[in-house]
Write a protein that holds these residues in place. Sequence first.
Motif, PDB file in Angstrom:
ATOM      1  N   GLU A  74      95.854  45.964  66.834  1.00 30.36           N
ATOM      2  CA  GLU A  74      96.883  45.042  67.315  1.00 30.36           C
ATOM      3  C   GLU A  74      97.035  45.223  68.817  1.00 30.36           C
ATOM      4  OE1 GLU A  74     101.102  43.120  66.058  1.00 30.36           O
ATOM      5  OE2 GLU A  74     100.599  45.073  65.207  1.00 30.36           O
ATOM      6  N   LEU A  75      96.772  44.160  69.564  1.00 33.09           N
ATOM      7  CA  LEU A  75      96.847  44.210  71.018  1.00 33.09           C
ATOM      8  C   LEU A  75      97.652  43.038  71.552  1.00 33.09           C
ATOM      9  CD1 LEU A  75      93.200  45.061  72.213  1.00 33.09           C
ATOM     10  CD2 LEU A  75      95.159  46.607  72.118  1.00 33.09           C
ATOM     11  N   ASP A  76      98.571  43.331  72.430  1.00 33.63           N
ATOM     12  CA  ASP A  76      99.275  42.295  73.172  1.00 33.63           C
ATOM     13  C   ASP A  76      98.463  42.027  74.432  1.00 33.63           C
ATOM     14  OD1 ASP A  76     100.928  40.607  74.540  1.00 33.63           O
ATOM     15  OD2 ASP A  76     102.566  42.046  74.801  1.00 33.63           O
ATOM     16  N   THR A  80      98.414  44.351  80.445  1.00 30.01           N
ATOM     17  CA  THR A  80      97.125  44.648  81.075  1.00 30.01           C
ATOM     18  C   THR A  80      96.506  45.951  80.589  1.00 30.01           C
ATOM     19  OG1 THR A  80      98.277  45.660  82.961  1.00 30.01           O
ATOM     20  CG2 THR A  80      97.668  43.334  83.156  1.00 30.01           C
ATOM     21  N   SER A  81      97.313  46.853  80.048  1.00 34.70           N
ATOM     22  CA  SER A  81      96.749  48.104  79.537  1.00 34.70           C
ATOM     23  C   SER A  81      95.935  47.893  78.264  1.00 34.70           C
ATOM     24  CB  SER A  81      97.864  49.125  79.264  1.00 34.70           C
ATOM     25  OG  SER A  81      98.666  48.721  78.165  1.00 34.70           O
ATOM     26  N   SER A  82      96.088  46.723  77.641  1.00 36.04           N
ATOM     27  CA  SER A  82      95.387  46.457  76.376  1.00 36.04           C
ATOM     28  C   SER A  82      93.889  46.275  76.562  1.00 36.04           C
ATOM     29  CB  SER A  82      95.964  45.197  75.701  1.00 36.04           C
ATOM     30  OG  SER A  82      95.640  44.026  76.442  1.00 36.04           O
ATOM     31  N   PHE A  87      88.444  48.179  74.352  1.00 34.19           N
ATOM     32  CA  PHE A  87      87.051  48.594  74.464  1.00 34.19           C
ATOM     33  C   PHE A  87      86.872  50.064  74.084  1.00 34.19           C
ATOM     34  CE2 PHE A  87      86.870  44.701  76.898  1.00 34.19           C
ATOM     35  CZ  PHE A  87      85.649  44.177  76.497  1.00 34.19           C
ATOM     36  N   GLN A  88      87.816  50.886  74.468  1.00 36.10           N
ATOM     37  CA  GLN A  88      87.716  52.292  74.114  1.00 36.10           C
ATOM     38  C   GLN A  88      87.850  52.475  72.602  1.00 36.10           C
ATOM     39  OE1 GLN A  88      86.823  54.706  76.372  1.00 36.10           O
ATOM     40  NE2 GLN A  88      86.467  55.803  74.443  1.00 36.10           N
ATOM     41  N   ILE A 134      89.599  39.381  82.483  1.00 43.07           N
ATOM     42  CA  ILE A 134      89.515  40.836  82.598  1.00 43.07           C
ATOM     43  C   ILE A 134      88.762  41.445  81.418  1.00 43.07           C
ATOM     44  CG2 ILE A 134      90.804  42.971  82.930  1.00 43.07           C
ATOM     45  CD1 ILE A 134      90.858  40.992  85.287  1.00 43.07           C
ATOM     46  N   LEU A 135      88.906  40.868  80.230  1.00 41.04           N
ATOM     47  CA  LEU A 135      88.101  41.335  79.103  1.00 41.04           C
ATOM     48  C   LEU A 135      86.611  41.122  79.393  1.00 41.04           C
ATOM     49  CD1 LEU A 135      90.207  40.085  76.063  1.00 41.04           C
ATOM     50  CD2 LEU A 135      89.714  42.467  76.637  1.00 41.04           C
TER      51      LEU A 135
END
Length: 259
Positions: A74-76, A80-82, A87-88, A134-135
């Motif tokens: 689950e990512l918001d 920006t930290s998502s 990826f990690q 950014i992704l």
Amino acid sequence: MVKMKRKAAFITGTGRSQGIGAGICRELAKDGHDILFTYWTKYDEEVSFHRKKDEVTDIQNEIISYGVRCEKIELDLQDTSSFKKGFQYCKNTLGRYPDVLVNNAAVSINDTIYTITPESLDEHYRVNVRAATILTSEFVKQFEGEYGRIINITTGWSQGPMPDELSYVLTKSAVETLTYTLAPVLAEKNITINAINPGPTDTGWMTDDIKQDILKRSPSGRIGEPKDCANLTAFLASERAEWVTGQVIHSEGGFRNSL
């Protein structure tokens, strides 16, 4: 025969089994990709009244049934930290950074020139433009495979005006700019980047009136389904699509924007 190394695919915006994201996960899994998909419950609950309880777990279990590994997170994507976190997580759970990135997640809330607000436009921008960009940047920087694939899901804004979805079409248009701008740069790293406009797709949001209107403008005699976009995505993600890059493909069965 040399056994090919299994690829990993990172697909954003997969919160509902009827959605395009879930359809893409299915087809990539059938082709042997390990899958990591993202979802964001808060947005799905705000815009999708037909979302089911534990739906993302059901999607994950279905993907695993195809004989591949499947993880979810689950990512918001407004946070920006998502970006690095996703990826990690892929590296930690699937053992490698992704070979395929599908920027499917989007904010789509109807507004017009009369109702648009700075807040609404910013919300669309943060996911539809900033997150996709950014992704893509993180994907390229982390890429370690033989060949890479980036597929951006866009909309039909260039096929005809969509004045009732102003924030959405303004921000989605940037995805197409991103696609053809980066194509020559990424080709040097053996990465292709393409965009798909799936046209009107029945993911559960259409009323009977909307379906009838679309059918009048669909010479193929049916409405688009998630599998249509997913099938094209699977091709673009494959080794066979190595010579296709920088393209916006309108996969809408001949749909006419106006009668």
